[in-house]
Design a protein around this motif. Structure first.
Motif, short mmCIF file in Angstrom:
data_model
loop_
_atom_site.label_atom_id
_atom_site.label_comp_id
_atom_site.label_asym_id
_atom_site.label_seq_id
_atom_site.Cartn_x
_atom_site.Cartn_y
_atom_site.Cartn_z
N ALA A 211 0.84 -1.20 0.00
CA ALA A 211 0.00 0.00 0.00
C ALA A 211 0.87 1.25 0.00
O ALA A 211 0.51 2.27 -0.61
CB ALA A 211 -0.92 -0.01 1.22
N THR A 212 2.03 1.19 0.67
CA THR A 212 2.97 2.31 0.68
C THR A 212 3.40 2.65 -0.74
O THR A 212 3.43 3.82 -1.15
CB THR A 212 4.21 1.97 1.53
OG1 THR A 212 3.80 1.68 2.87
CG2 THR A 212 5.21 3.12 1.53
N ALA A 213 3.76 1.61 -1.51
CA ALA A 213 4.21 1.82 -2.90
C ALA A 213 3.08 2.38 -3.76
O ALA A 213 3.32 3.24 -4.63
CB ALA A 213 4.72 0.50 -3.47
N ILE A 214 1.87 1.91 -3.55
CA ILE A 214 0.73 2.39 -4.35
C ILE A 214 0.47 3.86 -4.06
O ILE A 214 0.25 4.66 -4.97
CB ILE A 214 -0.52 1.53 -4.06
CG1 ILE A 214 -0.29 0.10 -4.56
CG2 ILE A 214 -1.75 2.13 -4.73
CD1 ILE A 214 -1.31 -0.89 -4.05
N ARG A 215 0.52 4.23 -2.78
CA ARG A 215 0.30 5.64 -2.43
C ARG A 215 1.40 6.52 -3.03
O ARG A 215 1.11 7.62 -3.53
CB ARG A 215 0.26 5.81 -0.91
CG ARG A 215 -0.96 5.17 -0.26
CD ARG A 215 -1.13 5.62 1.17
NE ARG A 215 0.01 5.25 2.02
CZ ARG A 215 0.12 4.11 2.68
NH1 ARG A 215 -0.83 3.18 2.57
NH2 ARG A 215 1.16 3.87 3.44
N LYS A 216 2.63 6.03 -3.00
CA LYS A 216 3.73 6.80 -3.58
C LYS A 216 3.54 6.97 -5.08
O LYS A 216 3.77 8.05 -5.64
CB LYS A 216 5.06 6.11 -3.30
CG LYS A 216 6.27 6.88 -3.82
CD LYS A 216 7.57 6.15 -3.55
CE LYS A 216 8.75 6.94 -4.13
NZ LYS A 216 10.02 6.19 -3.98
N PHE A 217 3.11 5.91 -5.75
CA PHE A 217 2.87 5.97 -7.20
C PHE A 217 1.79 7.01 -7.50
O PHE A 217 1.93 7.82 -8.43
CB PHE A 217 2.44 4.60 -7.72
CG PHE A 217 2.25 4.56 -9.21
CD1 PHE A 217 3.31 4.20 -10.05
CD2 PHE A 217 1.03 4.89 -9.80
CE1 PHE A 217 3.13 4.17 -11.43
CE2 PHE A 217 0.86 4.86 -11.17
CZ PHE A 217 1.92 4.50 -11.99
N LEU A 218 0.73 7.01 -6.73
CA LEU A 218 -0.36 7.97 -6.95
C LEU A 218 0.13 9.40 -6.76
O LEU A 218 -0.30 10.32 -7.47
CB LEU A 218 -1.50 7.69 -5.98
CG LEU A 218 -2.33 6.43 -6.24
CD1 LEU A 218 -3.22 6.11 -5.05
CD2 LEU A 218 -3.17 6.58 -7.51
N GLN A 219 1.03 9.59 -5.84
CA GLN A 219 1.54 10.94 -5.57
C GLN A 219 2.48 11.43 -6.66
O GLN A 219 2.57 12.63 -6.90
CB GLN A 219 2.25 10.97 -4.21
CG GLN A 219 2.51 12.37 -3.68
CD GLN A 219 2.79 12.37 -2.19
OE1 GLN A 219 3.17 11.37 -1.60
NE2 GLN A 219 2.58 13.51 -1.53
N GLU A 220 3.14 10.48 -7.35
CA GLU A 220 4.16 10.87 -8.32
C GLU A 220 3.71 10.79 -9.78
O GLU A 220 4.41 11.28 -10.66
CB GLU A 220 5.39 9.97 -8.13
CG GLU A 220 6.08 10.17 -6.78
CD GLU A 220 7.26 9.22 -6.58
OE1 GLU A 220 7.41 8.27 -7.41
OE2 GLU A 220 8.02 9.41 -5.62
N HIS A 221 2.55 10.20 -10.05
CA HIS A 221 2.11 10.00 -11.43
C HIS A 221 0.67 10.46 -11.63
O HIS A 221 -0.19 10.23 -10.78
CB HIS A 221 2.22 8.53 -11.83
CG HIS A 221 3.61 7.97 -11.75
ND1 HIS A 221 4.16 7.50 -10.56
CD2 HIS A 221 4.57 7.82 -12.70
CE1 HIS A 221 5.39 7.06 -10.80
NE2 HIS A 221 5.66 7.25 -12.07
N ASP A 222 0.41 11.05 -12.77
CA ASP A 222 -0.95 11.42 -13.14
C ASP A 222 -1.69 10.29 -13.83
O ASP A 222 -2.91 10.16 -13.73
CB ASP A 222 -0.93 12.65 -14.05
CG ASP A 222 -0.46 13.89 -13.32
OD1 ASP A 222 -0.71 14.00 -12.10
OD2 ASP A 222 0.19 14.75 -13.95
N ASN A 223 -0.94 9.47 -14.57
CA ASN A 223 -1.53 8.31 -15.25
C ASN A 223 -1.49 7.11 -14.31
O ASN A 223 -0.42 6.59 -14.00
CB ASN A 223 -0.75 8.00 -16.54
CG ASN A 223 -1.30 6.78 -17.25
OD1 ASN A 223 -2.42 6.33 -16.99
ND2 ASN A 223 -0.49 6.22 -18.15
N HIS A 224 -2.65 6.66 -13.88
CA HIS A 224 -2.71 5.57 -12.91
C HIS A 224 -2.99 4.22 -13.56
O HIS A 224 -3.16 3.22 -12.84
CB HIS A 224 -3.80 5.87 -11.88
CG HIS A 224 -3.65 7.20 -11.22
ND1 HIS A 224 -4.72 7.98 -10.83
CD2 HIS A 224 -2.53 7.91 -10.92
CE1 HIS A 224 -4.28 9.09 -10.29
NE2 HIS A 224 -2.96 9.09 -10.33
#
Length: 417
Positions: A211-224
Motif C-alpha cells: 500500500a505504501t508503494a501504491i500511495r507513492k505511485f499515486l503521488q508521483e504520477h498522473d496516469n494511474h
C-alpha cells in the motif's frame, strides 16, 4: 457458524489484501467475514488515500460481508491501543469465532509464543526491558532488545523467531493476540503469511506492491493505468472513480498548512494536552514549526532517538484533529463498545441481526442521527470525534480539489445485495 474477523485499513485495498480475505475464509471455514476498518485517518498518523465509504465498497466487492468502523481515537493510536479496541469490537459482536491477520512470519505458534512473553512479562524480561529503557531506547526498541536477550538466555525459541517482533504486520498480530489474552476472548487467532512486497517497500513495479508503494505511485504520477494490474478490479475502479470525481487522492502532507497554523497559534501548555504529545515533545514541535516549509521538514526537525517518525506523525495528527490525551484515557478505560456500520451485503445483514440477538443493548449505528440517541455520554465523545474527523477530511478534499463532500449525516452506508 464460523465468522472470521479481519482488522485493516485498506489504504488502498491491494492484491495482498484480496489474497488474505480468500485465504482467511478458507482457513477458518468462515460463512461470513466482519471487517473492523479505520475511518478517514489511519494508524500511521495520516489521512487515508480515499474516504472510508469508497474503501468500504472495495472491501464488500472483494469478499467481505460487514464493515464496522474502528473509532478514530483508536484507529490513529499505537499498535497496542489500535489492537485493543479492534478486539473489543469483535468480542462485542458475539458472533466472531476467528480472527485472521496477515503476517511476515506466517506461523501463529511463533507469534502466540512471543505474545505470551510480552503479555505475561516474566520477571527476567521485565528486568531487561527496564534496563534498556534506562539507556534511552524508545519503548519499541527496548522491548525488541529485551525479548532477544530473554529468549537467548532461556533458550525459549530461536533468535530468528524472536526477530518477528521487528516487522509491522507481525507487531500488529502480536498485539492482537495480547489483546485476546487480556480480554479473555474465545476468538481463535489465525494468520496468513503476507505475500508480495514488504510493508514499507515503496517499489510499485513489483507484482504485488505494498500500500505504501501504491500511495507513492499515486503521488508521483498522473496516469494511474499501470495500477490496474496491481489492484483488484473493483478496488482500482473505486480509486479511479474517487479521483475522477475530485474526491482524492489525499496524501499525508496535505494537512501541513492547517497543522502549522494550529501549532503556532497554540501555547506549549495547550499542545501538551493532545494525545501522544508528552515528554516535552510540545516544545520541539513548536520550534520545528517555526522553520518548517512542508510536512517532511517539520517531522525531520523533530526526529530523534527518543521520538520515532511514526510517533511524531501520530502526535501531529492528534493536534490536527484535536484529540486530547485526557479524552483518550477516558475512552480507553471506561467506554463501552458501540458498532458504527459502514456497509454490508445480504450476508452481513444477517450477521447484524445475529449480533443484535446476541446483545440487544449493544448500540449498532446504521443511521447517524439515530446513532446519537443510542449512546451514553462517554460513547458520544468518541462518536463525535468520528464525525469531526470526517469534517476535517472533507475540508482537505474541498481545499485541494474544490469538491464539496456530503457530511456524515448526508452519507448513507453502503448496502449491497
Amino acid at each position: 457458524m464460523n465468522i472470521c474477523g479481519i482488522v485493516t485499513e485498506y489504504n488502498p485495498l491491494h492484491l495482498g489484501h484480496a489474497y488474505q480475505i480468500e485465504a482467511a475464509k478458507a482457513r477458518t471455514q468462515a460463512q461470513g467475514v466482519v471487517l473492523i476498518m479505520s475511518g478517514n485517518f489511519v494508524q500511521r498518523g495520516e489521512p487515508a488515500i480515499i474516504n472510508k465509504y469508497a474503501r468500504t465498497q472495495a472491501a464488500l466487492h472483494t469478499g467481505v460481508d460487514l464493515v464496522l468502523e474502528l473509532p478514530t481515537y483508536f484507529a490513529t493510536s499505537s499498535a497496542e491501543y489500535f489492537s485493543h479496541m479492534a478486539i473489543r469490537l469483535l468480542n462485542a459482536t458475539g458472533i466472531t469465532t476467528h480472527l485472521n491477520f496477515g503476517s511476515e512470519s506466517g506461523s501463529i505458534d511463533d507469534l502466540v509464543h512471543i505474545a505470551d512473553i510480552l503479555h505475561n512479562e516474566p520477571i527476567g524480561f521485565r528486568f531487561l526491558l527496564n534496563e534498556y529503557l534506562s539507556t534511552g531506547d524508545t519503548f519499541p526498541k527496548a522491548r525488541e532488545k529485551a525479548l532477544y536477550k530473554y529468549v537467548h538466555n532461556h533458550h525459549l525459541m530461536s533468535e530468528d523467531t524472536a526477530k518477528a517482533i521487528k516487522t509491522p504486520n507481525n507487531i500488529l498480530g502480536i498485539e492482537y493476540i495480547k489483546a485476546l489474552r487480556r480480554q479473555k476472548s474465545n476468538i481463535i487467532p489465525t494468520t496468513v503469511k503476507r505475500i508480495g512486497s514488504a510493508y514499507h517497500d515503496d517499489n510499485s513495479r513489483t507484482t504485488i506492491p505494498s500500500a505504501t508503494a501504491i500511495r507513492k505511485f499515486l503521488q508521483e504520477h498522473d496516469n494511474h493505468a499501470p495500477l490496474s494490474e496491481k489492484l483488484p478490479l473493483y478496488s482500482y475502479n473505486t480509486l479511479e472513480n474517487a479521483i475522477h470525481c475530485g474526491e482524492g487522492p489525499i496524501f499525508y502532507d496535505m494537512i501541513f498548512p492547517f497543522l502549522k497554523y494550529k501549532i503556532l497559534a497554540s501555547t506549549p501548555e495547550v499542545l501538551g494536552t493532545y494525545q501522544d504529545v508528552n515528554e516535552g515533545l510540545e516544545y520541539k514541535i513548536i520550534e520545528a514549526a517555526l522553520h518548517a516549509y512542508d510536512y517532511d521538514s517539520l517531522v525531520n526537525k523533530i526526529l530523534s532517538k527518543r521520538y520515532t517518525r511514526t510517533k511524531i506523525a501520530r502526535a501531529l495528527l492528534h493536534i490536527y484533529l484535536g484529540h486530547e490525551q485526557k479524552t483518550f484515557e477516558l475512552l480507553n478505560s471506561e467506554m463501552k463498545p458501540y458498532l458504527k456500520v459502514l456497509g454490508f451485503n445480504s450476508t452481513g445483514q444477517k450477521m447484524l441481526k445475529a449480533i443484535k440477538k446476541h446483545d440487544e443493548d449493544l448500540p449498532i449505528i446504521v443511521n447517524i442521527r439515530q446513532g446519537c440517541k443510542q449512546l451514553d455520554d462517554i460513547q458520544l465523545l468518541s462518536y463525535q470525534a468520528d464525525l469531526n474527523s470526517t469534517l476535517h477530511y472533507n475540508h482537505l478534499i474541498h481545499f485541494y480539489y474544490n469538491t464539496k463532500m456530503n457530511n456524515e449525516y448526508e452519507t448513507p452506508i453502503i448496502r449491497l445485495p
